[in-house]
Design an enzyme around this catalytic site. Structure first.
Site, PDB file in Angstrom:
ATOM      1  N   TYR A  44      19.534  35.651  18.774  1.00  0.00           N
ATOM      2  CA  TYR A  44      19.165  35.412  20.186  1.00  0.00           C
ATOM      3  C   TYR A  44      17.788  35.989  20.522  1.00  0.00           C
ATOM      4  O   TYR A  44      17.197  35.616  21.533  1.00  0.00           O
ATOM      5  CB  TYR A  44      20.169  36.035  21.166  1.00  0.00           C
ATOM      6  CG  TYR A  44      21.577  35.479  21.120  1.00  0.00           C
ATOM      7  CD1 TYR A  44      21.894  34.342  20.398  1.00  0.00           C
ATOM      8  CD2 TYR A  44      22.597  36.109  21.830  1.00  0.00           C
ATOM      9  CE1 TYR A  44      23.187  33.860  20.358  1.00  0.00           C
ATOM     10  CE2 TYR A  44      23.894  35.626  21.800  1.00  0.00           C
ATOM     11  CZ  TYR A  44      24.179  34.503  21.059  1.00  0.00           C
ATOM     12  OH  TYR A  44      25.465  34.028  21.030  1.00  0.00           O
ATOM     13  N   HIS A 102      28.235  35.674  12.675  1.00  0.00           N
ATOM     14  CA  HIS A 102      27.985  34.692  13.744  1.00  0.00           C
ATOM     15  C   HIS A 102      28.624  33.328  13.435  1.00  0.00           C
ATOM     16  O   HIS A 102      29.258  32.720  14.300  1.00  0.00           O
ATOM     17  CB  HIS A 102      26.476  34.528  13.949  1.00  0.00           C
ATOM     18  CG  HIS A 102      26.092  34.018  15.287  1.00  0.00           C
ATOM     19  ND1 HIS A 102      24.912  34.339  15.899  1.00  0.00           N
ATOM     20  CD2 HIS A 102      26.727  33.189  16.159  1.00  0.00           C
ATOM     21  CE1 HIS A 102      24.833  33.737  17.072  1.00  0.00           C
ATOM     22  NE2 HIS A 102      25.935  33.031  17.257  1.00  0.00           N
TER      23      HIS A 102
HETATM   24  N1  LIG Z   1      29.169  32.996  18.999  1.00  0.00           N
HETATM   25  C1  LIG Z   1      28.536  31.894  19.279  1.00  0.00           C
HETATM   26  O1  LIG Z   1      28.315  31.037  18.403  1.00  0.00           O
HETATM   27  C2  LIG Z   1      28.071  31.646  20.698  1.00  0.00           C
HETATM   28  C3  LIG Z   1      27.655  30.361  21.104  1.00  0.00           C
HETATM   29  C4  LIG Z   1      27.243  30.185  22.419  1.00  0.00           C
HETATM   30  C5  LIG Z   1      27.243  31.255  23.304  1.00  0.00           C
HETATM   31  N2  LIG Z   1      27.634  32.503  22.893  1.00  0.00           N
HETATM   32  C6  LIG Z   1      27.645  33.673  23.812  1.00  0.00           C
HETATM   33  O2  LIG Z   1      28.363  33.316  24.966  1.00  0.00           O
HETATM   34  C7  LIG Z   1      27.575  33.561  26.131  1.00  0.00           C
HETATM   35  C8  LIG Z   1      27.944  32.564  27.207  1.00  0.00           C
HETATM   36  O3  LIG Z   1      27.764  31.230  26.735  1.00  0.00           O
HETATM   37  P1  LIG Z   1      26.732  30.214  27.398  1.00  0.00           P
HETATM   38  O4  LIG Z   1      25.634  30.997  27.993  1.00  0.00           O
HETATM   39  O5  LIG Z   1      26.348  29.206  26.403  1.00  0.00           O
HETATM   40  O6  LIG Z   1      27.637  29.469  28.476  1.00  0.00           O
HETATM   41  P2  LIG Z   1      28.310  29.863  29.890  1.00  0.00           P
HETATM   42  O7  LIG Z   1      28.318  31.324  30.125  1.00  0.00           O
HETATM   43  O8  LIG Z   1      29.585  29.096  29.954  1.00  0.00           O
HETATM   44  O9  LIG Z   1      27.330  29.158  30.920  1.00  0.00           O
HETATM   45  C9  LIG Z   1      26.091  29.694  31.248  1.00  0.00           C
HETATM   46  C10 LIG Z   1      25.339  28.629  32.063  1.00  0.00           C
HETATM   47  O10 LIG Z   1      26.060  28.340  33.262  1.00  0.00           O
HETATM   48  C11 LIG Z   1      25.263  28.593  34.411  1.00  0.00           C
HETATM   49  N3  LIG Z   1      26.087  29.399  35.343  1.00  0.00           N
HETATM   50  C12 LIG Z   1      26.362  30.727  35.278  1.00  0.00           C
HETATM   51  N4  LIG Z   1      27.185  31.104  36.294  1.00  0.00           N
HETATM   52  C13 LIG Z   1      27.424  29.993  37.017  1.00  0.00           C
HETATM   53  C14 LIG Z   1      28.185  29.737  38.182  1.00  0.00           C
HETATM   54  N5  LIG Z   1      28.866  30.713  38.791  1.00  0.00           N
HETATM   55  N6  LIG Z   1      28.191  28.464  38.672  1.00  0.00           N
HETATM   56  C15 LIG Z   1      27.516  27.466  38.044  1.00  0.00           C
HETATM   57  N7  LIG Z   1      26.777  27.646  36.929  1.00  0.00           N
HETATM   58  C16 LIG Z   1      26.730  28.896  36.426  1.00  0.00           C
HETATM   59  C17 LIG Z   1      24.052  29.368  33.939  1.00  0.00           C
HETATM   60  O11 LIG Z   1      22.866  28.917  34.570  1.00  0.00           O
HETATM   61  P3  LIG Z   1      21.979  29.911  35.500  1.00  0.00           P
HETATM   62  O12 LIG Z   1      21.368  30.924  34.569  1.00  0.00           O
HETATM   63  O13 LIG Z   1      21.011  28.970  36.108  1.00  0.00           O
HETATM   64  O14 LIG Z   1      22.939  30.542  36.470  1.00  0.00           O
HETATM   65  C18 LIG Z   1      23.973  29.047  32.453  1.00  0.00           C
HETATM   66  O15 LIG Z   1      23.140  27.920  32.256  1.00  0.00           O
HETATM   67  C19 LIG Z   1      26.140  33.442  25.605  1.00  0.00           C
HETATM   68  O16 LIG Z   1      25.202  34.046  26.482  1.00  0.00           O
HETATM   69  C20 LIG Z   1      26.271  34.137  24.288  1.00  0.00           C
HETATM   70  O17 LIG Z   1      26.242  35.551  24.455  1.00  0.00           O
HETATM   71  C21 LIG Z   1      28.067  32.695  21.601  1.00  0.00           C
END
Ligand SMILES: NC(=O)c1ccc[n+]([C@@H]2O[C@H](COP(=O)([O-])OP(=O)(O)OC[C@H]3O[C@@H](n4cnc5c(N)ncnc54)[C@H](OP(=O)(O)O)[C@@H]3O)[C@@H](O)[C@H]2O)c1
Length: 271
Positions: A44, A102
């Site tokens: 990241y 990962h």
């Molecule tokens: N292990 C893996 O392979 C893997 C893969 C993917 C992700 N991850 C981890 O999981 C975390 C979360 O996943 P993610 O960031 O992909 O998805 P997520 O948390 O489901 O969604 C984040 C997105 O949703 C928006 N958002 C946040 N709060 C909101 C709300 N209350 N209402 C509407 N939209 C909202 C955000 O935009 P804004 O910033 O504009 O609010 C952002 O674009 C990552 O940061 C990472 O640490 C791990």
């Protein structure tokens, strides 16, 4: 703060895309709001930001749970431990709380035994309190546990939200003492278009994202939503106070569409 059997706080703050000063600011808002768990990864480019946020928050180190993930390029023989030491340097920490693989090595290019043995060594060296994996299937979990022997797989992090409930894998993990961390726990904002989620949210005076997070926490999972917006960072955390009814839980179960977002061609054969 709810914690599971391994002392992992049930709600964490994802740090994918939270780079630079804006990223640190978002993490500081999260820590100020009450999040005590930050999820980063070697890939990241946010380990430095996580370290700075923890220090600038002045919250004692032992009160913030920090996870990182080993990048695919660091799975080969002799590579994992030096990479984890670099992560600790980036984070300016002595020890990770949780280190995950990962992704399983694409097409088994690096045999699983090679990297899981290095994880066991990292644990023995005290570089990480807990070891775990991410994007592992049931078959891969079983193979990994064989290599780790007495060291438990404390966690499997994979995509899970109301649109992709991953019930077979989540049930296997729960029954095997492997805690589940949901990534994409709010389906990147897609839930605001799902009528059943809107209906439940309206009834509770909540958002569909809060309903999703409350659902995951009620299942005993860990959720790591992220946002760059302070109001969303705070409102997502408020889900910890939302109590869903049995009827709500049953209605959310019906929303599952098996809709996977993160699905690289080189990924494992999903359960
Ligand atoms: N292990 C893996 O392979 C893997 C893969 C993917 C992700 N991850 C981890 O999981 C975390 C979360 O996943 P993610 O960031 O992909 O998805 P997520 O948390 O489901 O969604 C984040 C997105 O949703 C928006 N958002 C946040 N709060 C909101 C709300 N209350 N209402 C509407 N939209 C909202 C955000 O935009 P804004 O910033 O504009 O609010 C952002 O674009 C990552 O940061 C990472 O640490 C791990």
């Amino acid at each position: 703060m709810i914690e599971n059997q391994y002392g992992i706080p049930a709600i964490g703050f994802g740090t994918y895309d939270r780079k630079g000063e804006a990223g640190i600011e978002a993490m500081l808002v999260a820590l100020d709001t009450g999040y005590r768990h930050l999820d980063t990864a070697q890939d990241y480019g946010t380990e430095g930001e996580v370290g700075q946020a923890v220090r600038r928050s002045r919250i004692p180190r032992e009160n913030v749970f920090v996870t990182t993930k080993i990048a695919t390029g660091n799975l080969g023989p002799g590579k994992l431990i030096p990479s984890l030491k670099r992560s600790l340097d980036n984070l300016q920490l002595d020890r990770l709380d949780l280190t995950l693989i990962h992704w399983p090595s694409p097409n088994d290019e690096v045999p699983l035994t090679v990297y899981m043995e290095q994880m066991a060594e990292a644990h023995a060296l005290g570089l990480t309190r807990l070891v775990g994996v991410s994007n592992f299937t049931i078959a891969l979990l079983q193979a990994a546990q064989q290599v780790l022997g007495p060291i438990p797989i404390a966690n499997n992090q994979f995509e899970l939200n109301p649109l992709l409930q991953n019930k077979k894998l989540a049930t296997y993990c729960t029954n095997s003492g492997i805690s589940v961390t949901c990534y994409l726990p709010i389906a990147r904002g897609l839930l605001g278009k799902v009528p059943a989620m809107i209906e439940i949210a309206d009834r509770h005076g909540a958002t569909p994202e809060q309903v999703a997070l409350a659902f995951e926490l009620a299942k005993g999972y860990i959720a790591i939503p992220t946002s760059g917006k302070p109001d969303r960072i705070r409102s997502n955390f408020e889900a910890t106070k939302l109590a869903l009814t049995e009827d709500d839980m049953a209605a959310i179960e019906t929303v599952d569409r098996g809709q996977r977002v993160i699905d690289p061609v080189w990924g494992p054969a999903w359960d």
